[in-house]
Design an enzyme around this catalytic site. Structure first.
Site, mmCIF file in Angstrom:
data_model
loop_
_atom_site.group_PDB
_atom_site.id
_atom_site.type_symbol
_atom_site.label_atom_id
_atom_site.label_comp_id
_atom_site.label_asym_id
_atom_site.label_seq_id
_atom_site.Cartn_x
_atom_site.Cartn_y
_atom_site.Cartn_z
ATOM 1 N N SER A 34 2.978 8.615 5.101
ATOM 2 C CA SER A 34 3.265 7.636 4.047
ATOM 3 C C SER A 34 4.105 6.496 4.599
ATOM 4 C CB SER A 34 4.050 8.314 2.919
ATOM 5 O OG SER A 34 4.572 7.343 2.021
ATOM 6 N N TYR A 94 10.893 14.061 -0.009
ATOM 7 C CA TYR A 94 9.505 13.681 0.317
ATOM 8 C C TYR A 94 9.445 12.814 1.567
ATOM 9 C CZ TYR A 94 5.033 11.176 -0.361
ATOM 10 O OH TYR A 94 3.792 10.610 -0.191
#
Ligand code: NAD
Ligand code: MG
Length: 298
Positions: free
Chosen positions: A190, A203
């Site tokens: 990401s 995350y």
């Protein structure tokens, strides 16, 4: 709009600037209930035979990015196994139907990848049903936004690490028994690996780890003819975002911070996965391909 990905288009206007209404779905969230609906390339993705006869396993292949990749892989000629949580059967059926419609084999494997044994069983089931494996896409992910570190429970931290990092390790390790030279492993990381959102500390930690896992393992496996790469999406409109992946009040502006000024649609990621899966990227190893609407990355 029904242009395929090979048509000359303005990236600013290829998809509308969405303003998603505030909404909430229980984890893991369903594409079927997402508002507005998201584009996985159902009506647009055009295959060009780049994965003919290949055998792919995609975790989180029921929805969002994984669904777009599954559809594209099938249209490029691959047989595709998708892993997903049992609650996601509705989304999985949709993707399964689209794969089958291409004349490819679709294998649906509901399982929770946050346990080592499930990951081993998943790989064995995929190999059995597909008759082998030469593309692995580690894409399942957990993302729960929390305003402060104290709000991240030990359970959440553990589950996020298990789903995003441990599962990638367990599944990849099991897959190595089966991957022949020419095979490709693609991990979904990401933009949070470089620009960690203050509400996604756990995350973002996993996404940094996925990048480094990819770069280390890429060097280790290159001499064996197995390539490992990653893809780092920016803001893509998927069910992850409405099942507590973002603070609710942020949803209407989702994706507008990018230089393109809009969120990505999952089908805009599919060609990147196809590129890294196919032999046309034979000299690309340990790379993180950023697909993020123009946000600068290292
Ligand atoms: P998504 O909700 O459609 O996909 C995530 C999938 O992960 C789910 O469909 C589910 O099947 C799977 N999953 C979650 N926990 C699981 C578990 N315990 N066992 C088995 N499967 C599990 O959302 P998405 O945005 O397409 O996410 C796919 C990947 O893309 C994730 O790794 C996510 O971190 C990454 N990503 C997404 C964005 C974005 O903006 N959407 C940005 C960067 C990275
Ligand atoms: Mg899903």
């Amino acid at each position: 709009m029904t242009h395929d990905q090979l048509t000359f288009q303005n990236p600013v206007t290829r998809y509308p600037k969405i303003q998603p209404p505030k909404q909430d779905q229980p984890e893991p969230g369903l594409d079927a209930e997402l508002e507005p609906q998201t584009d996985h390339g159902e009506d647009t993705y055009r295959g060009t035979g780049r994965l003919q006869g290949r055998k792919a396993l995609i975790t989180g292949g029921d929805s969002g990015i994984g669904a777009a990749v599954a559809i594209a892989f099938a249209r490029e000629g691959a047989d595709v196994a998708i892993a997903y949580l049992p609650d996601e059967e509705k989304d999985a059926r949709h993707v399964e139907e689209l794969i089958t419609k291409e004349g490819s084999k679709a294998v649906a494997l509901p399982t929770d990848v946050s346990s080592a044994q499930n990951c081993k069983d998943l790989v064995e089931a995929a190999v059995d049903e597909l008759g082998g494996l030469d593309i692995l896409v580690n894409n399942a992910g957990k993302q729960i936004a929390q305003k402060s570190l104290e709000d991240i429970s030990d359970e959440q931290f553990d589950e996020t690490l298990k789903t995003n990092v441990y599962a990638m390790f367990w599944i990849t390790k099991a897959a190595l028994n089966h991957l022949e030279p020419g095979s490709s492993i693609i991990n979904t990381t990401s933009v949070n690996a470089y620009l960690p959102s203050p509400t996604l500390v756990d995350y973002a930690t996993t996404k940094g780890a996925i990048n480094n896992f990819t770069k280390g393992l890429g060097q280790q496996l290159a001499p064996k003819g197995i390539r490992v790469n990653a893809i780092a999406p920016g803001p893509f409109w998927t069910p992850l975002q409405v099942s507590d992946g973002q603070p609710k009040e942020k949803l209407p502006e989702f994706g507008t911070q990018t230089p393109l000024g809009r969120a990505g649609q999952p089908t805009e990621l599919a060609p990147a996965y196809v590129f890294l899966a196919s032999s046309e990227s034979s000299y690309v190893i340990g790379e993180t391909l950023n697909v993020n609407g123009g946000m600068p990355t290292p």
